[in-house]
Design a protein around this motif. Structure first.
Motif, PDB file in Angstrom:
ATOM      1  N   MET A  10      17.923 -18.268  46.791  1.00  0.00           N
ATOM      2  CA  MET A  10      17.237 -17.018  46.551  1.00  0.00           C
ATOM      3  C   MET A  10      15.986 -17.246  45.715  1.00  0.00           C
ATOM      4  N   THR A  11      15.673 -18.460  45.390  1.00  0.00           N
ATOM      5  CA  THR A  11      14.552 -18.732  44.502  1.00  0.00           C
ATOM      6  C   THR A  11      13.196 -18.411  45.124  1.00  0.00           C
ATOM      7  N   ALA A  12      13.100 -18.290  46.448  1.00  0.00           N
ATOM      8  CA  ALA A  12      11.816 -18.031  47.075  1.00  0.00           C
ATOM      9  C   ALA A  12      11.497 -16.532  47.170  1.00  0.00           C
ATOM     10  N   PHE A  13      12.386 -15.681  46.694  1.00  0.00           N
ATOM     11  CA  PHE A  13      12.128 -14.235  46.686  1.00  0.00           C
ATOM     12  C   PHE A  13      10.948 -13.944  45.774  1.00  0.00           C
ATOM     13  N   TYR A  14       9.974 -13.140  46.275  1.00  0.00           N
ATOM     14  CA  TYR A  14       8.849 -12.820  45.415  1.00  0.00           C
ATOM     15  C   TYR A  14       8.466 -11.351  45.387  1.00  0.00           C
ATOM     16  N   HIS A  15       8.980 -10.526  46.330  1.00  0.00           N
ATOM     17  CA  HIS A  15       8.688  -9.100  46.229  1.00  0.00           C
ATOM     18  C   HIS A  15       9.726  -8.242  46.937  1.00  0.00           C
ATOM     19  N   VAL A  16       9.767  -6.995  46.494  1.00  0.00           N
ATOM     20  CA  VAL A  16      10.560  -5.956  47.133  1.00  0.00           C
ATOM     21  C   VAL A  16       9.577  -4.885  47.592  1.00  0.00           C
TER      22      VAL A  16
END
Length: 164
Positions: free
Chosen positions: A1-7
Protein backbone atom coordinates in the motif's frame (compact mmCIF):
# COMPACT_ATOMS: atom_id res chain seq x y z
CA UNK A 1 0.00 0.00 0.00
CA UNK A 2 3.04 2.26 0.05
CA UNK A 3 2.38 3.61 -3.47
CA UNK A 4 -0.97 5.18 -2.47
CA UNK A 5 -0.80 8.93 -2.98
CA UNK A 6 -4.34 10.32 -3.25
CA UNK A 7 -8.01 9.82 -2.59
CA UNK A 8 -10.54 11.33 -5.01
CA UNK A 9 -14.11 12.51 -4.68
CA UNK A 10 -16.30 13.27 -7.71
CA UNK A 11 -18.33 16.35 -6.82
CA UNK A 12 -21.05 18.42 -8.49
CA UNK A 13 -19.64 21.72 -7.12
CA UNK A 14 -15.88 21.88 -6.68
CA UNK A 15 -15.82 25.27 -4.94
CA UNK A 16 -18.38 24.14 -2.36
CA UNK A 17 -16.45 20.93 -1.66
CA UNK A 18 -13.19 22.87 -1.31
CA UNK A 19 -14.81 25.36 1.07
CA UNK A 20 -16.46 22.64 3.17
CA UNK A 21 -13.24 20.63 3.55
CA UNK A 22 -11.33 23.83 4.27
CA UNK A 23 -13.75 24.89 7.03
CA UNK A 24 -14.21 21.42 8.52
CA UNK A 25 -10.64 20.03 8.52
CA UNK A 26 -8.42 22.92 7.42
CA UNK A 27 -7.64 21.52 3.96
CA UNK A 28 -5.68 23.96 1.80
CA UNK A 29 -6.27 23.81 -1.94
CA UNK A 30 -4.58 24.50 -5.21
CA UNK A 31 -6.65 26.59 -7.60
CA UNK A 32 -8.99 24.39 -9.63
CA UNK A 33 -7.75 23.68 -13.14
CA UNK A 34 -10.01 23.21 -16.16
CA UNK A 35 -9.17 20.46 -18.64
CA UNK A 36 -10.72 18.25 -21.29
CA UNK A 37 -10.37 14.58 -22.11
CA UNK A 38 -12.33 13.01 -24.93
CA UNK A 39 -15.76 14.65 -25.09
CA UNK A 40 -15.71 15.83 -21.47
CA UNK A 41 -14.69 19.12 -19.92
CA UNK A 42 -13.85 18.79 -16.23
CA UNK A 43 -12.29 20.69 -13.35
CA UNK A 44 -9.85 19.30 -10.84
CA UNK A 45 -8.14 20.43 -7.63
CA UNK A 46 -5.74 18.86 -5.14
CA UNK A 47 -4.94 19.68 -1.56
CA UNK A 48 -1.58 21.29 -0.91
CA UNK A 49 1.10 19.78 1.27
CA UNK A 50 0.56 16.05 0.68
CA UNK A 51 1.13 13.26 0.11
CA UNK A 52 -1.33 11.87 0.58
CA UNK A 53 -3.45 14.33 -1.38
CA UNK A 54 -7.20 14.78 -1.62
CA UNK A 55 -8.40 15.25 -5.18
CA UNK A 56 -11.73 16.79 -6.13
CA UNK A 57 -13.00 16.42 -9.67
CA UNK A 58 -16.11 17.96 -11.19
CA UNK A 59 -17.22 16.39 -14.46
CA UNK A 60 -20.38 16.50 -16.54
CA UNK A 61 -23.15 13.90 -16.58
CA UNK A 62 -22.06 10.82 -18.48
CA UNK A 63 -18.37 11.45 -17.87
CA UNK A 64 -16.10 9.15 -15.85
CA UNK A 65 -16.56 11.68 -12.99
CA UNK A 66 -20.33 12.07 -13.18
CA UNK A 67 -21.63 13.32 -9.82
CA UNK A 68 -25.07 14.34 -11.07
CA UNK A 69 -26.64 12.12 -8.39
CA UNK A 70 -24.49 13.68 -5.67
CA UNK A 71 -20.91 13.75 -4.47
CA UNK A 72 -19.23 10.37 -4.10
CA UNK A 73 -15.97 8.68 -3.29
CA UNK A 74 -14.46 7.92 -6.71
CA UNK A 75 -11.02 6.32 -6.41
CA UNK A 76 -7.71 5.69 -4.67
CA UNK A 77 -4.69 6.76 -6.72
CA UNK A 78 -1.44 4.79 -7.04
CA UNK A 79 1.74 5.42 -9.01
CA UNK A 80 2.72 2.51 -11.22
CA UNK A 81 5.80 1.62 -13.22
CA UNK A 82 3.54 0.61 -16.14
CA UNK A 83 -0.14 1.42 -16.65
CA UNK A 84 -0.31 -1.25 -19.36
CA UNK A 85 1.14 -4.01 -17.16
CA UNK A 86 -0.90 -2.84 -14.17
CA UNK A 87 -4.08 -2.93 -16.23
CA UNK A 88 -3.34 -6.49 -17.36
CA UNK A 89 -2.61 -7.49 -13.75
CA UNK A 90 -5.80 -5.96 -12.38
CA UNK A 91 -8.01 -7.24 -15.19
CA UNK A 92 -6.53 -10.72 -14.72
CA UNK A 93 -7.44 -10.51 -11.04
CA UNK A 94 -11.06 -9.68 -11.88
CA UNK A 95 -10.92 -5.87 -11.58
CA UNK A 96 -12.02 -4.53 -14.98
CA UNK A 97 -10.82 -1.25 -16.39
CA UNK A 98 -13.77 1.10 -16.68
CA UNK A 99 -11.90 4.07 -18.16
CA UNK A 100 -8.43 4.63 -19.55
CA UNK A 101 -6.88 7.97 -20.36
CA UNK A 102 -4.19 6.25 -22.45
CA UNK A 103 -6.05 6.57 -25.79
CA UNK A 104 -6.17 10.33 -25.09
CA UNK A 105 -2.45 10.59 -24.35
CA UNK A 106 -3.01 10.51 -20.57
CA UNK A 107 -1.15 7.65 -18.83
CA UNK A 108 -3.76 6.52 -16.29
CA UNK A 109 -6.50 3.91 -15.95
CA UNK A 110 -9.37 3.32 -13.53
CA UNK A 111 -10.28 -0.19 -12.37
CA UNK A 112 -13.54 -0.89 -10.58
CA UNK A 113 -13.55 -2.86 -7.32
CA UNK A 114 -17.11 -3.93 -6.53
CA UNK A 115 -16.14 -4.71 -2.94
CA UNK A 116 -15.50 -1.04 -2.16
CA UNK A 117 -17.96 0.44 -4.66
CA UNK A 118 -15.22 2.56 -6.18
CA UNK A 119 -12.14 2.46 -8.35
CA UNK A 120 -8.39 2.21 -8.13
CA UNK A 121 -6.47 4.56 -10.41
CA UNK A 122 -3.07 3.60 -11.78
CA UNK A 123 -0.99 6.59 -12.90
CA UNK A 124 2.30 6.17 -14.75
CA UNK A 125 5.23 7.23 -12.61
CA UNK A 126 6.66 9.26 -15.49
CA UNK A 127 4.01 11.88 -14.57
CA UNK A 128 5.08 12.16 -10.93
CA UNK A 129 7.55 15.05 -11.26
CA UNK A 130 5.07 17.15 -13.28
CA UNK A 131 2.31 16.31 -10.78
CA UNK A 132 4.42 17.49 -7.85
CA UNK A 133 5.48 20.64 -9.68
CA UNK A 134 1.87 21.56 -10.50
CA UNK A 135 0.00 20.46 -7.38
CA UNK A 136 2.33 20.22 -4.39
CA UNK A 137 2.49 23.94 -3.79
CA UNK A 138 5.62 24.09 -1.65
CA UNK A 139 8.91 25.64 -2.70
CA UNK A 140 10.73 22.38 -1.95
CA UNK A 141 9.04 19.32 -3.46
CA UNK A 142 8.87 16.15 -1.37
CA UNK A 143 11.00 13.13 -2.10
CA UNK A 144 9.72 10.96 -4.94
CA UNK A 145 6.67 8.96 -3.93
CA UNK A 146 6.71 5.14 -3.93
CA UNK A 147 5.61 3.18 -6.99
CA UNK A 148 3.87 -0.15 -7.70
CA UNK A 149 6.63 -2.02 -9.56
CA UNK A 150 4.59 -4.05 -12.04
CA UNK A 151 5.84 -7.55 -12.81
CA UNK A 152 8.73 -7.30 -10.37
CA UNK A 153 7.65 -10.10 -8.08
CA UNK A 154 4.58 -11.83 -6.78
CA UNK A 155 3.03 -10.55 -3.61
CA UNK A 156 0.39 -7.94 -2.89
CA UNK A 157 -2.16 -10.73 -2.51
CA UNK A 158 -0.80 -12.53 -5.58
CA UNK A 159 -1.47 -9.45 -7.75
CA UNK A 160 2.06 -8.20 -8.34
CA UNK A 161 4.58 -6.38 -6.20
CA UNK A 162 4.69 -3.09 -4.36
CA UNK A 163 8.03 -1.51 -3.74
CA UNK A 164 8.81 1.55 -1.72
Amino acid sequence: MTAFYHVCFAVPDIERAMADLGRSVGAEWSDPAADRIGAWDFRIAFTRGGPPFIELIEGPAGSPWDASEGARFDHLGYWTSSVEQGTRRLEGAGFPADFSGCPYGRPFAYHHLDSIGARVELVDVTRQAAFLEKWHGDAVPPAPMPVVEEGRHEGFGGLGGLEA
